[in-house]
Design a protein around this motif. Structure first.
Motif, PDB file in Angstrom:
ATOM      1  N   ALA A  31       0.830  -1.207   0.000  1.00 15.47           N
ATOM      2  CA  ALA A  31       0.000   0.000   0.000  1.00 15.47           C
ATOM      3  C   ALA A  31       0.860   1.251   0.000  1.00 15.47           C
ATOM      4  CB  ALA A  31      -0.928   0.000   1.214  1.00 15.47           C
ATOM      5  N   VAL A  32       1.891   1.271   0.845  1.00 14.42           N
ATOM      6  CA  VAL A  32       2.774   2.439   0.905  1.00 14.42           C
ATOM      7  C   VAL A  32       3.465   2.659  -0.441  1.00 14.42           C
ATOM      8  CG1 VAL A  32       4.929   3.303   1.898  1.00 14.42           C
ATOM      9  CG2 VAL A  32       3.148   2.372   3.395  1.00 14.42           C
ATOM     10  N   ALA A  33       3.954   1.582  -1.032  1.00 12.06           N
ATOM     11  CA  ALA A  33       4.689   1.704  -2.294  1.00 12.06           C
ATOM     12  C   ALA A  33       3.776   2.137  -3.444  1.00 12.06           C
ATOM     13  CB  ALA A  33       5.359   0.374  -2.634  1.00 12.06           C
ATOM     14  N   ILE A  34       2.652   1.456  -3.599  1.00  9.58           N
ATOM     15  CA  ILE A  34       1.773   1.725  -4.742  1.00  9.58           C
ATOM     16  C   ILE A  34       1.080   3.078  -4.606  1.00  9.58           C
ATOM     17  CG2 ILE A  34      -0.330   0.992  -5.915  1.00  9.58           C
ATOM     18  CD1 ILE A  34       0.494  -1.881  -5.476  1.00  9.58           C
ATOM     19  N   LEU A  35       0.436   3.289  -3.473  1.00 14.41           N
ATOM     20  CA  LEU A  35      -0.311   4.533  -3.297  1.00 14.41           C
ATOM     21  C   LEU A  35       0.617   5.742  -3.186  1.00 14.41           C
ATOM     22  CD1 LEU A  35      -3.110   3.312  -0.859  1.00 14.41           C
ATOM     23  CD2 LEU A  35      -3.167   3.529  -3.356  1.00 14.41           C
ATOM     24  N   GLY A  36       1.761   5.545  -2.559  1.00 11.95           N
ATOM     25  CA  GLY A  36       2.722   6.640  -2.486  1.00 11.95           C
ATOM     26  C   GLY A  36       3.237   7.026  -3.860  1.00 11.95           C
ATOM     27  N   ASN A  37       3.401   6.028  -4.736  1.00 13.17           N
ATOM     28  CA  ASN A  37       3.897   6.295  -6.084  1.00 13.17           C
ATOM     29  C   ASN A  37       2.890   7.050  -6.935  1.00 13.17           C
ATOM     30  OD1 ASN A  37       5.774   5.983  -8.304  1.00 13.17           O
ATOM     31  ND2 ASN A  37       4.395   4.424  -9.117  1.00 13.17           N
TER      32      ASN A  37
END
Length: 239
Positions: A31-37
């Motif tokens: 979630a952090v990686a995808i949504l942050g991107n």
């Protein structure tokens, strides 16, 4: 704040705050990686079909590297919305829905980013800013006219000396490393703005039965729960 009060406050946050929810979620790293991107950079809001497409592509890439992600992009986005990580709104210019990060999710992503890429917290630029603010505070809270005038005269003399140096051709250009330090400090402040704006917007959207007027000049109406359309400003008393 004593230990008991702090523990109770932390317990409430652990149970309900989206930032805590995101960090302890089953697929927190994903979630952090995808949504942050996709939603924590220059782009802060995406229409649902575009976000689903982007997330699907990311999921395929992560699965190829061994991540166990059996659900579809739409299913994960629904899960994140239910956890208050994502906020769903109606698009202003179309009938499509949009997704954006909640203030708590932005806080969580920023926290993880700072852990992965720690920044130097004490810099010359920040210390100079603190000193400037302290001087301004001392001046603006000083009730004595004589000392306040003296401070203003001192500032005037400093500015005049700088003007004289520039007129004589003596120009001090900031060194590249110091300029880069200031840029990083500015970008750090800029990164904090979206979470603060989202927090204010979310708080505004939860105020019930308030009369609002769109900044575009339309007549007063009760703001919809999705807070869609133009920027809304309260114009009348609660009903």
């Amino acid at each position: 704040m004593n230990v008991l009060r702090t523990a109770r406050a932390a317990s409430r946050l652990q149970a309900s705050h989206p930032a805590w929810t995101m960090l302890r979620a089953r697929n927190a790293d994903t979630a952090v990686a995808i949504l942050g991107n996709h939603l924590a950079g220059e782009e802060r809001r995406l229409v649902a079909p575009v976000l689903f497409e982007e997330v699907d592509a990311d999921l395929e890439e992560l699965r190829a590297e061994g991540f166990d992600l059996p659900q579809t992009a739409q299913a994960y986005c629904t899960e994140w919305r239910n956890q208050q990580i994502l906020i769903r709104r109606s698009a202003e210019e179309s009938r499509e829905e949009t997704f954006e990060l909640s203030p708590g999710a932005l806080t969580a992503i920023r926290f993880v980013t700072d852990l992965a890429e720690p920044r130097q917290s004490v810099t010359e630029s920040r210390l100079a800013t603190i000193q400037d603010r302290l001087r301004e505070l001392a001046r603006d809270t000083d009730p004595d006219a004589a000392s306040r005038l003296q401070a203003l005269y001192t500032e005037r003399d400093r500015i005049q000396a700088e003007i004289d140096r520039v007129e004589s051709g003596e120009i001090d250009v900031l060194a590249p490393d110091r300029a880069l330090e200031r840029i990083r400090d500015i970008l750090g402040l800029v990164e904090e703005v979206p979470a603060d704006v989202a927090r204010v917007r979310t708080s505004s959207c939860t105020v019930p039965a308030t009369r609002w007027t769109a900044s575009t000049g339309s007549h007063g109406c009760v703001a919809p729960t999705s807070c869609t359309g133009a920027t809304w400003t309260a114009t009348a008393s609660r009903s």
